[in-house]
Design a protein around this motif. Structure first.
Motif, PDB file in Angstrom:
ATOM      1  N   ASP A  66     -13.928 -26.388 -11.698  1.00 50.97           N
ATOM      2  CA  ASP A  66     -12.590 -26.034 -12.134  1.00 50.97           C
ATOM      3  C   ASP A  66     -11.899 -25.361 -10.942  1.00 50.97           C
TER       4      ASP A  66
ATOM      5  N   HIS B 296     -15.408 -29.730 -19.825  1.00 48.53           N
ATOM      6  CA  HIS B 296     -15.648 -28.430 -20.487  1.00 48.53           C
ATOM      7  C   HIS B 296     -16.554 -28.578 -21.712  1.00 48.53           C
TER       8      HIS B 296
ATOM      9  N   HIS C  16      -8.911 -28.155  -9.486  1.00 50.96           N
ATOM     10  CA  HIS C  16      -7.446 -28.194  -9.382  1.00 50.96           C
ATOM     11  C   HIS C  16      -7.119 -27.500  -8.072  1.00 50.96           C
TER      12      HIS C  16
ATOM     13  N   HIS D 298      -9.398 -32.569 -20.309  1.00 50.59           N
ATOM     14  CA  HIS D 298      -9.943 -31.271 -20.729  1.00 50.59           C
ATOM     15  C   HIS D 298     -10.260 -31.384 -22.214  1.00 50.59           C
TER      16      HIS D 298
ATOM     17  N   HIS E 179     -14.607 -31.831 -11.174  1.00 52.62           N
ATOM     18  CA  HIS E 179     -13.414 -31.230 -11.786  1.00 52.62           C
ATOM     19  C   HIS E 179     -12.912 -30.021 -11.012  1.00 52.62           C
TER      20      HIS E 179
HETATM   21 ZN   LIG Z   1      -9.359 -27.901 -15.485  1.00 43.91          ZN
END
Ligand SMILES: [Zn+2]
Length: 388
Positions: free
Chosen positions: A309, A256, A61, A199, A59
């Motif tokens: 993340d 998460h 971005h 998420h 995960h």
């Molecule tokens: Zn995220």
């Protein structure tokens, strides 16, 4: 051919080997994994620490990499989302440069494959020439049912821009995707391969929103001028409301899970969905100042993976750092288990376990050396170095 001897070799497909030796060929393909009693022919480089496969970051971005140190910590998810929106129109060259830097940072930190969430096409050039494997999740937002088709079509256009790279369309989160949009993605997921990454329960407000239609998300929708009067409280936690909307044909990564409880886990178990869980502990600490109840998820039969993340909510893109944070809070979790989460499990979820995730002969998983351990425990001094 090249051989490395380490205090421990973690092949992941088998138990750790004390004084293990890994032999690879010139392109990094694993030739053999043995112990010191059966050394391979040729020179052997001795290193101290643990050798394990390259890490899989499920995960990230990339396109938020320019937000490093820009967003306040500990203010909670709703405030974080508002802050992120302020930077959505940043200078494209700045964003592109930060993406390139982030890709190199992950390479240096021993990451070999990434599940990356994208809302734009800005990461395409870096992904095309990267040494890392990428699967892109084109993310959809749209809580108004009347916009579902439009949002879906725009996202599919972006999916097509990413091709021939590995790419799929995915819902952002329970609080930001309408039932109608979930159903369009489900229909698409039943027609062909389409990995899903959502998420999930990143904050308690998400459950409050679904259970009672109360909490910070009402304020968020008001802030963005979006009228959600159609939405009725569902009298159950968010994840319990969306699981039935997912296809059972595709693997789903729930990311998460900071506010997921045992009841939610049992609920998920009752459905025949292919659910995997991803933890991004450092981002949880950054945004919410708390960690998921990781011990509830262990030994429940789910595939568990790790993610960094983005740099908007993390100081580094380093899977070892995520392992360190989890083991510090949950010391009963062994390094062997965390390495499994960090390697093989991520590769399985991304569908690249024929190549990556374990030191099985024939694969090209990359080799990481972890140093600065206390026995086999990860310490604040532990570091990762890419051997190949
Ligand atoms: Zn995220």
């Amino acid at each position: 051919m090249k051989s490395f001897r380490a205090d421990y070799v973690f092949p992941v497909y088998a138990d750790p080997i004390k004084n293990g030796i890994v032999t690879v060929d010139d392109v990094g393909k694993i030739i053999s994994v043995t112990d010191s009693n059966n050394p391979p022919v040729g020179p052997i480089e001795s290193v101290s620490g643990i050798i394990c496969p390259g890490f899989i970051n499920t995960h990230c971005h990339l396109e938020l990499s320019h937000l490093k140190d820009k967003i306040k910590t500990g203010t909670g998810l709703v405030s974080f989302i508002k802050d992120i929106q302020l930077f959505r129109n940043s200078d494209q060259q700045l964003v592109a440069d930060a993406i390139e830097k982030a890709d190199l940072e992950m390479y240096d930190n021993g990451i070999v494959a990434v599940g990356d969430i994208s809302n734009t096409n800005l990461s395409i050039p870096v992904k095309a020439k990267s040494k890392l494997y990428y699967h892109t999740f084109v993310e959809t937002f749209g809580f108004l049912p009347q916009n579902a088709e439009d949002v879906f079509n725009k996202a599919m256009a972006l999916v097509n821009e990413f091709k021939p790279q590995s790419v799929s369309i995915t819902p952002h989160a329970p609080y930001s995707v309408s039932k109608e949009l979930f159903k369009l993605i489900r229909k698409h997921s039943e027609e062909g391969h389409n990995l899903i990454s959502i998420h999930n329960q990143e904050c308690e407000d998400e459950n409050k929103f679904y259970r009672y239609k109360l909490g910070g998300f009402l304020n968020l929708y008001q802030h963005f001028g979006i009228d959600i009067s159609y939405f009725k409280p569902q009298a159950r936690n968010s994840v319990q409301s969306i699981i039935p909307l997912l296809s059972n044909k595709q693997s789903v990564l729930l990311v998460h899970n900071t506010c997921t409880n045992l009841k939610d886990i049992y609920f998920i178990k009752r459905f025949d969905r292919k659910v995997n869980f991803c933890f991004c502990p450092n981002a949880n600490v950054y945004i919410e100042g708390k960690l998921p109840k990781v011990e509830l998820f262990v030994n429940q039969g789910f595939n568990i993976t790790l993610g960094t993340d983005s740099l908007a909510s993390n100081g580094r893109l380093c899977i070892l750092d995520e392992m360190r944070t989890i083991q510090k809070k949950f010391p009963a979790l062994s390094t062997a288990r965390l390495i499994e989460w960090a390697t093989q499990n991520g590769a399985e979820f991304l569908g690249i376990d024929d190549e990556k995730g374990s030191l099985t002969p024939g694969k090209t998983p990359g080799l990481n050396l972890i140093t600065g351990l206390d026995g086999l425990k990860i310490t604040p001094e532990s570091k990762v170095r890419k051997l190949i």
